[in-house]
Design an enzyme around this catalytic site. Structure first.
Site, PDB file in Angstrom:
ATOM      1  CG  MET A  26      -1.927  -1.191   1.148  1.00  0.00           C
ATOM      2  SD  MET A  26      -3.458  -0.911   2.051  1.00  0.00           S
ATOM      3  CE  MET A  26      -2.848  -0.611   3.691  1.00  0.00           C
ATOM      4  CG  ASN A  28       4.549   5.536   4.380  1.00  0.00           C
ATOM      5  OD1 ASN A  28       4.546   5.222   5.559  1.00  0.00           O
ATOM      6  ND2 ASN A  28       5.183   6.607   3.957  1.00  0.00           N
ATOM      7  CG  LEU A  29       7.151   1.240  -0.683  1.00  0.00           C
ATOM      8  CD1 LEU A  29       7.832   0.907  -2.007  1.00  0.00           C
ATOM      9  CD2 LEU A  29       6.163   0.152  -0.306  1.00  0.00           C
ATOM     10  CG  HIS A  30       8.613  -0.115   6.150  1.00  0.00           C
ATOM     11  ND1 HIS A  30       8.920  -1.455   6.146  1.00  0.00           N
ATOM     12  CD2 HIS A  30       7.296  -0.031   6.410  1.00  0.00           C
ATOM     13  CE1 HIS A  30       7.838  -2.148   6.415  1.00  0.00           C
ATOM     14  NE2 HIS A  30       6.823  -1.313   6.572  1.00  0.00           N
ATOM     15  CG  HIS A  33       7.067  -2.331   2.027  1.00  0.00           C
ATOM     16  ND1 HIS A  33       6.972  -1.241   2.870  1.00  0.00           N
ATOM     17  CD2 HIS A  33       5.846  -2.927   2.052  1.00  0.00           C
ATOM     18  CE1 HIS A  33       5.754  -1.166   3.371  1.00  0.00           C
ATOM     19  NE2 HIS A  33       5.053  -2.174   2.906  1.00  0.00           N
ATOM     20  CG  ASP A 152       0.682  -7.074   8.071  1.00  0.00           C
ATOM     21  OD1 ASP A 152      -0.017  -6.472   8.892  1.00  0.00           O
ATOM     22  OD2 ASP A 152       1.557  -6.509   7.384  1.00  0.00           O
ATOM     23  CD  GLN A 155      -1.852  -8.767   4.610  1.00  0.00           C
ATOM     24  OE1 GLN A 155      -2.706  -7.907   4.702  1.00  0.00           O
ATOM     25  NE2 GLN A 155      -0.597  -8.497   4.274  1.00  0.00           N
ATOM     26  CB  SER A 188       3.175   2.170   6.449  1.00  0.00           C
ATOM     27  OG  SER A 188       3.803   1.380   5.463  1.00  0.00           O
TER      28      SER A 188
HETATM   29  O1  PAF Z   1      -0.084  -5.730   3.712  1.00  0.00           O
HETATM   30  C1  PAF Z   1      -0.489  -4.836   2.946  1.00  0.00           C
HETATM   31  O2  PAF Z   1       0.190  -3.853   2.659  1.00  0.00           O
HETATM   32  C2  PAF Z   1      -1.901  -4.946   2.366  1.00  0.00           C
HETATM   33  O3  PAF Z   1      -2.772  -5.556   3.248  1.00  0.00           O
HETATM   34  C3  PAF Z   1      -1.926  -5.643   0.995  1.00  0.00           C
HETATM   35  C4  PAF Z   1      -1.486  -7.101   1.113  1.00  0.00           C
HETATM   36  C5  PAF Z   1      -1.027  -4.921   0.006  1.00  0.00           C
HETATM   37  C6  PAF Z   1      -3.349  -5.648   0.437  1.00  0.00           C
HETATM   38  O4  PAF Z   1      -3.844  -4.352   0.278  1.00  0.00           O
END
Ligand code: PAF
Length: 287
Positions: A26, A28-30, A33, A152, A155, A188
């Site tokens: 999404m 705002n990379l750190h 990522h 996450d 997730q 983020s």
């Molecule tokens: O982990 C994230 O940044 C988000 O949940 C993802 C997997 C990009 C889905 O929007």
């Protein structure tokens, strides 16, 4: 780095490759990522990332509007990390009409922990990830890989199950949580913390470490250990949602066995989510 803003353009560009390795984000990379991008490089013949702040996974009271959008800085970081293709669709491109078909993960994985405190979150995540997969992998043949951070944790588990149940030919790979020097998991949302809160923020990971340690010493009353961990963070001014010991495989509470001196024989993870001021942080630790 090639940038595609439309699905059609992305598919045309990716047609020359067979094995995308994909890191959805999404923005705002750190460093977390960027570590996933580096991990992705040897896993495919093209490394693809996406930046899309997915409205579907935010509840109305959450931070969709204020979620940091830092496109130019993200673009530079991805190029530097060796990403080959960036997919950055607008909301209208990805959701040209209201997304009424949705992926609905089963309650036993999606309504516990994060899903309990953020109802609908995993429906939103699963739906957008399925959609991103159809955009990125439609021209692929054979090996396809998608990478998600272990921060996450739930997730990652939900998405692994989604891919398995829909028999999608995609390997889901987890990346280790990246941490600041003091141990705070990179996120983020850390950018929302005030200077004082930033110093305090590491206490979540310390509380999880302590909970894992206490569990190893005495696994018989996990509920009491969790309550103690929650009370200690609360006393420091936090508002914890949960701090809990779970089995890694299904995030259910551990079964206490007798063969291990009261310890569960399952691989375990401690997970926590708590608010510090206005910022909700999550973290976990496998043990
Ligand atoms: O982990 C994230 O940044 C988000 O949940 C993802 C997997 C990009 C889905 O929007």
């Amino acid at each position: 780095m090639y940038i595609a803003h439309t699905t059609a353009d992305l598919r045309t560009h990716l047609a020359q490759f067979k094995h995308p390795a994909f890191v959805p984000t999404m923005g705002n990379l750190h460093a977390g990522h960027l570590a996933l991008i580096k991990q992705a490089k040897p896993l495919g013949d093209v490394t693809v990332s996406s930046i899309f702040v997915n409205r579907l996974q935010f509840a109305p009271h959450e931070d969709f509007d204020t979620y940091p959008r830092t496109f130019q800085a993200d673009y530079d970081k991805l190029s530097e990390a060796g990403c080959d293709v960036l997919f950055a669709p607008t909301e209208k491109e990805l959701y040209p009409e209201p997304q009424t078909f949705k992926i609905s993960p089963p309650t036993e994985v999606a309504d516990i922990l994060e899903g309990h405190f953020r109802p609908g979150f995993f429906v939103g995540v699963s739906t957008v990830v399925m959609k991103l997969f159809t955009c990125v992998f439609s021209e692929a043949e054979g090996k396809r890989t998608a990478l998600f951070g272990k921060k996450d944790y739930q997730q990652l588990m939900v998405l692994k199950r989604m891919v398995q149940q829909f028999a999608l030919p995609i390997d889901i790979v987890g990346g280790e949580t990246q941490r600041a020097d003091d141990g705070l998991a990179l996120s983020s949302r850390n950018g929302y913390l005030s200077a004082e809160e930033r110093i305090e923020a590491v206490q979540l990971s310390l509380a999880l470490k302590q909970l894992a340690k206490n569990y190893r010493l005495n696994a018989n009353n996990v509920a009491a250990l969790e309550a103690e961990a929650i009370a200690q963070l609360t006393a420091r001014g936090w508002h914890p949602d949960y701090l809990t010991v779970r089995r890694r495989a299904d995030l259910q509470p551990p079964q206490v066995g007798f063969s291990m001196g009261g310890q569960s024989s399952d691989p375990l993870v401690v997970l926590g989510a708590a608010k510090l001021g206005k910022t909700r942080l999550i973290d976990n630790l496998e043990f």
